[in-house]
Scaffold this motif. Structure first.
Motif, short mmCIF file in Angstrom:
data_model
loop_
_atom_site.label_atom_id
_atom_site.label_comp_id
_atom_site.label_asym_id
_atom_site.label_seq_id
_atom_site.Cartn_x
_atom_site.Cartn_y
_atom_site.Cartn_z
N VAL A 10 -6.23 -13.59 -8.53
CA VAL A 10 -6.22 -12.37 -9.35
C VAL A 10 -6.86 -11.26 -8.54
O VAL A 10 -7.97 -11.40 -8.04
N TRP A 11 -6.17 -10.15 -8.40
CA TRP A 11 -6.64 -8.99 -7.63
C TRP A 11 -6.92 -7.87 -8.62
O TRP A 11 -6.01 -7.24 -9.14
N THR A 12 -8.18 -7.64 -8.91
CA THR A 12 -8.55 -6.60 -9.87
C THR A 12 -9.23 -5.41 -9.21
O THR A 12 -9.33 -4.36 -9.83
N GLU A 13 -9.69 -5.56 -7.99
CA GLU A 13 -10.29 -4.43 -7.28
C GLU A 13 -9.20 -3.74 -6.48
O GLU A 13 -9.21 -3.71 -5.24
N VAL A 14 -8.24 -3.21 -7.22
CA VAL A 14 -7.05 -2.61 -6.64
C VAL A 14 -7.39 -1.23 -6.09
O VAL A 14 -7.99 -0.42 -6.80
N ALA A 16 -6.79 2.68 -4.63
CA ALA A 16 -5.93 3.79 -5.05
C ALA A 16 -4.58 3.63 -4.36
O ALA A 16 -4.51 3.23 -3.20
N ALA A 17 -3.53 3.94 -5.06
CA ALA A 17 -2.18 3.72 -4.54
C ALA A 17 -1.56 5.00 -4.00
O ALA A 17 -0.36 5.19 -4.08
N ASP A 18 -2.38 5.87 -3.43
CA ASP A 18 -1.86 7.14 -2.93
C ASP A 18 -0.96 6.95 -1.72
O ASP A 18 -0.02 7.70 -1.51
N ASP A 19 -1.24 5.94 -0.91
CA ASP A 19 -0.45 5.66 0.30
C ASP A 19 0.23 4.30 0.11
O ASP A 19 -0.42 3.26 0.18
N GLU A 20 1.53 4.32 -0.14
CA GLU A 20 2.26 3.09 -0.42
C GLU A 20 2.13 2.07 0.71
O GLU A 20 1.90 0.88 0.46
N GLY A 21 2.25 2.51 1.94
CA GLY A 21 2.15 1.60 3.08
C GLY A 21 0.80 0.92 3.15
O GLY A 21 0.71 -0.30 3.34
N GLU A 22 -0.28 1.68 2.98
CA GLU A 22 -1.63 1.12 3.03
C GLU A 22 -1.85 0.17 1.84
O GLU A 22 -2.46 -0.88 1.99
N PHE A 23 -1.37 0.55 0.68
CA PHE A 23 -1.50 -0.31 -0.50
C PHE A 23 -0.82 -1.66 -0.25
O PHE A 23 -1.40 -2.71 -0.52
N LYS A 24 0.38 -1.63 0.30
CA LYS A 24 1.11 -2.87 0.56
C LYS A 24 0.43 -3.70 1.65
O LYS A 24 0.48 -4.93 1.60
N ARG A 25 -0.21 -3.06 2.60
CA ARG A 25 -0.97 -3.80 3.61
C ARG A 25 -2.15 -4.52 2.96
O ARG A 25 -2.43 -5.68 3.27
N ASP A 53 -3.63 -2.06 -13.25
CA ASP A 53 -5.06 -2.33 -13.04
C ASP A 53 -5.32 -3.63 -12.29
O ASP A 53 -6.45 -3.89 -11.91
N GLY A 54 -4.30 -4.43 -12.11
CA GLY A 54 -4.50 -5.69 -11.42
C GLY A 54 -3.18 -6.39 -11.17
O GLY A 54 -2.15 -6.04 -11.74
#
Length: 88
Positions: A10-14, A16-25, A53-54
């Protein structure tokens, strides 16, 4: 319909999704698998998922027909707990 399985992570410390590439990394770093390979709905635009949120990973999931949540044991082998999870 009920689906039963084992919760793997479970990933809850997500972040910020401002940069799609960094988020996916970071998603790959946490789960060890690529977004496009394992994400349900990965074919949808990233904006569809960006405010969640997670995220969680499930392994060994099976659909059980003719069973309701009340039919499942509250605890199982190895101390497993029953959890009611609604996924949208």
């Amino acid at each position: 319909m009920v689906a039963v399985g084992s919760l793997a992570a479970v990933w809850t410390e997500v972040p910020a999704a401002d940069d799609e590439g960094e988020f996916k990394r970071q998603f790959y770093h946490f789960f060890g698998a690529g977004w496009d390979e394992v994400m349900v709905g990965a074919d949808r635009p990233f904006a569809h998922h960006r405010y969640w949120d997670g995220y969680f990973a499930v392994q060994s999931m099976d659909v059980v027909q003719g069973v309701t949540l009340d039919d499942l044991p509250r605890s199982g082998a190895g101390g497993a707990r029953r959890c009611s999870v609604i996924v949208g």
